[in-house]
Design an enzyme around this catalytic site. Structure first.
Site, PDB file in Angstrom:
ATOM      1  N   SER A 177       0.800  -1.228   0.000  1.00  0.00           N
ATOM      2  CA  SER A 177       0.000   0.000   0.000  1.00  0.00           C
ATOM      3  C   SER A 177       0.831   1.276   0.000  1.00  0.00           C
ATOM      4  O   SER A 177       0.387   2.293  -0.512  1.00  0.00           O
ATOM      5  CB  SER A 177      -0.952  -0.002   1.196  1.00  0.00           C
ATOM      6  N   HIS A 205      -5.110  -3.348  -2.927  1.00  0.00           N
ATOM      7  CA  HIS A 205      -4.697  -2.399  -3.971  1.00  0.00           C
ATOM      8  C   HIS A 205      -4.501  -3.048  -5.335  1.00  0.00           C
ATOM      9  O   HIS A 205      -4.180  -2.355  -6.297  1.00  0.00           O
ATOM     10  CB  HIS A 205      -3.411  -1.677  -3.551  1.00  0.00           C
ATOM     11  N   LYS A 237     -11.614   0.783  -2.155  1.00  0.00           N
ATOM     12  CA  LYS A 237     -10.568   1.317  -3.034  1.00  0.00           C
ATOM     13  C   LYS A 237     -11.058   1.285  -4.489  1.00  0.00           C
ATOM     14  O   LYS A 237     -11.913   2.073  -4.840  1.00  0.00           O
ATOM     15  CB  LYS A 237      -9.261   0.593  -2.755  1.00  0.00           C
TER      16      LYS A 237
HETATM   17  C1  LIG Z   1      -6.911  -0.081   3.088  1.00  0.00           C
HETATM   18  C2  LIG Z   1      -6.373  -1.425   3.440  1.00  0.00           C
HETATM   19  C3  LIG Z   1      -7.014  -2.220   4.389  1.00  0.00           C
HETATM   20  C4  LIG Z   1      -8.172  -1.723   5.187  1.00  0.00           C
HETATM   21  O1  LIG Z   1      -9.335  -1.738   4.439  1.00  0.00           O
HETATM   22  P1  LIG Z   1     -10.562  -0.832   4.919  1.00  0.00           P
HETATM   23  O2  LIG Z   1     -11.719  -1.400   4.207  1.00  0.00           O
HETATM   24  O3  LIG Z   1     -10.227   0.568   4.528  1.00  0.00           O
HETATM   25  O4  LIG Z   1     -10.650  -0.985   6.416  1.00  0.00           O
HETATM   26  C5  LIG Z   1      -6.543  -3.491   4.598  1.00  0.00           C
HETATM   27  N1  LIG Z   1      -5.461  -3.952   3.941  1.00  0.00           N
HETATM   28  C6  LIG Z   1      -4.789  -3.196   3.057  1.00  0.00           C
HETATM   29  C7  LIG Z   1      -3.588  -3.751   2.378  1.00  0.00           C
HETATM   30  C8  LIG Z   1      -5.216  -1.905   2.793  1.00  0.00           C
HETATM   31  O5  LIG Z   1      -4.550  -1.143   1.947  1.00  0.00           O
END
Ligand SMILES: *Cc1c(COP(=O)(O)O)cnc(C)c1O
Length: 409
Positions: A177, A205, A237
Site C-alpha cells: 500500500s 490495492h 478502493k
Molecule cells: C486499506 C487497506 C485495508 C483496510 O481496508 P478498509 O476497508 O479501509 O478498512 C486493509 N489492507 C490493506 C492492504 C489496505 O490497503
C-alpha cells in the site's frame, strides 16, 4: 495523576509526525474542495474512478427503496440481505473461488480471518511491510508471529524451515500500500506448498487494476484457490464503495461464519452498499479502458519524473511513491505542492520505516494526461525550492503551524 496527553502530542509534533485531517466538501475525483479551495488530488485510493460513478450511485439509491438504509443487525441475526448474498455469489465467481464472505471493512476482515484461523499452537509469517491491519491481526491471534524481510522469499524459507507449528500461515499484501510494488505471490505459493502452509493475500490495492478483468494478483499470476486459499479484497478502493470480502473454499467461509468475531459481532454493511458494489463489480470487470488509461497515466508520469531526475520507487501500479527520506522535507514538499493547488500526502513513520518518508502519489482512471502535466510542473517547482533547505538539525517543523491555541500551550 494526569494522563499528560499534551506532552505526547507535543513530542509527536516536534518530531514532524503530527497528523491532521482535511475536511472535504466534494465527492472524490481529480478535483476536490477543501475549505472552499479547489485542489487537484493525487492521494485517494479510488483507482478506477468509481467512487462517484453515476451508475453506482443510482444502484445505491434504488436499493434504498427495496432495503431502506441500515443493515439493522449482524449477518447471523437478521442483517443478511438478498443484496449481500448476491454480491457474495458474484465475488466468488469473479475470483474463481467456491465462496466469498463480506466484512464491514478490510481492517475487520483481516482481524477476523487471522484470529479465526490461528491460535497459540500456530505460526504466522508476515512481510515486514504488510498493512497495519494484518500485523495487528497477527498479534491478536496469539500465534507465534514472525516478520520476514520485504518480498524476500529466501528469508521466509529460512524461517519456515525452523518451525514446528501446527498451522503455518504466510500473509502478504498483494500490492504494497505504501510502496506500490507487487508481492512474489507465485514463489510464496510454491513455498506454502513445500511446507504445507497456507498463503493469505490481502489484495486491497491489486483488485481492479491487476489482471485481465481486474481480478488482482490472483488473476494476474493465475493462482487457484488451492495455491492461494485465503484471498482478501477491500471494496473502499478500486470498487469505489465500502466494505471488504474474503474468497476461498466452502470450509474456509463456514469457519469464518462460525468463528470470526469481527464477522459475528457487528452490524452488516448497509444492503444498499452491497447493491452499489454489484454495479461497480460489473464496471470493474467490463470497462477495460479504465485499467488501460491508468497504465498510460503511470507510464507518462514515470517518464516525466525520469526527465526531472525525481527519485521514484520501482512501482508499476497506480501507487507511485516519491522517496524523500527525511520526515520534515516530505512535509515541506507536500506543503509546497498544496500551495500550487496540488494535493499529495506525505507518508511518515510509523506508517513507513524511519528515514523513508515519501510522497504517496496515486492515480485514478478519472485523471487526464493534462492533470499529470500539472503535477509534474508542481513537483519540479517544489523540488527546486525545497532542495536547497537543510533540515538536518532543525529542532521542529516550522512550516506547519499549530492549528489551535490552548490545547497545545
Ligand atoms: C486499506 C487497506 C485495508 C483496510 O481496508 P478498509 O476497508 O479501509 O478498512 C486493509 N489492507 C490493506 C492492504 C489496505 O490497503
Amino acid at each position: 495523576m494526569s494522563f499528560n496527553l499534551e506532552q505526547d502530542l507535543e513530542a509527536r509534533y516536534a518530531a514532524g509526525l503530527y497528523r491532521r485531517r482535511k475536511t472535504l466538501d466534494s465527492p472524490q475525483g481529480p478535483e476536490v474542495i477543501i475549505n472552499g479551495q479547489h485542489y487537484l488530488a493525487f492521494c485517494s485510493n479510488d483507482y478506477l474512478g468509481l467512487a462517484n460513478h453515476p451508475d453506482v450511485i443510482a444502484s445505491f439509491r434504488q436499493a434504498t427503496d427495496n432495503y431502506g438504509l441500515g443493515g439493522g443487525a449482524s449477518h447471523l441475526v437478521v442483517g443478511h440481505s438478498r443484496a449481500h448474498h448476491q454480491l457474495e455469489e458474484e465475488l466468488a465467481e469473479f475470483t474463481g473461488r467456491e465462496r466469498a464472505l463480506l466484512f464491514s471493512n478490510g481492517y475487520m476482515a483481516n482481524l477476523g480471518i487471522i484470529s479465526a484461523l490461528l491460535g497459540k499452537q500456530d505460526a504466522v509469517f508476515q512481510d515486514r511491510l504488510n498493512h497495519a491491519s494484518l500485523l495487528d491481526a497477527g498479534q491478536l491471534s496469539g500465534a507465534r508471529f514472525q516478520r520476514y524481510l520485504h518480498n524476500d522469499v529466501d528469508n521466509l524459507n529460512n524461517r519456515l524451515q525452523k518451525t514446528s507449528a501446527r498451522r503455518k500461515l504466510i500473509v502478504t499484501d498483494g500490492v504494497f500500500s505504501m510502496d506500490g510494488d507487487v508481492a512474489p505471490v507465485k514463489a510464496l505459493s510454491d513455498l506454502a506448498e513445500q511446507y504445507q502452509a497456507w498463503l493469505m493475500v490481502d489484495d486491497a490495492h491489486g483488485f481492479g487494476f491487476l489482471g485481465e478483468t481486474g481480478g488482482g494478483v490472483a488473476e494476474a499470476y493465475g493462482l487457484s484457490q488451492k495455491e492461494l486459499p485465503v484471498l482478501v479484497g477491500t471494496l473502499g478502493k478500486a470498487f469505489g464503495t465500502s466494505g471488504a470480502f474474503v474468497a476461498g473454499s466452502d470450509a474456509l467461509i463456514e469457519t469464518l461464519i462460525q468463528f470470526a468475531r469481527t464477522y459475528i459481532y457487528t452490524t452488516s454493511m448497509p444492503p444498499a452498499v452491497a447493491s452499489a458494489t454489484r454495479t461497480s463489480l460489473l464496471l470493474l470487470q467490463e470497462q477495460h479502458w479504465r485499467r488501460e488509461h491508468l497504465q498510460s497515466l503511470i507510464q507518462y508520469f514515470r517518464f516525466g519524473c525520469e526527465q526531472l531526475g525525481l527519485p521514484l520507487m520501482p512501482s508499476q501500479t497506480p501507487i507511485q511513491p516519491l522517496l524523500i527520506g527525511c520526515e520534515r522535507r516530505a512535509m515541506e514538499m507536500s506543503k509546497r505542492l498544496s500551495e500550487q493547488g496540488i494535493l499529495v500526502t506525505a507518508i511518515r513513520p510509523p506508517t513507513v520505516p524511519k528515514g523513508s518518508s515519501r510522497l504517496r502519489i496515486t492515480f485514478s482512471a478519472s485523471h487526464e494526461l493534462h492533470h499529470v502535466d500539472r503535477l509534474l510542473d508542481a513537483l519540479k517547482m517544489a523540488a527546486q525550492s525545497v532542495g536547497t533547505v537543510d533540515f538536518s538539525d532543525e529542532p521542529a517543523v516550522l512550516t506547519d503551524s499549530l492549528p489551535m491555541t490552548g490545547v497545545l500551550s
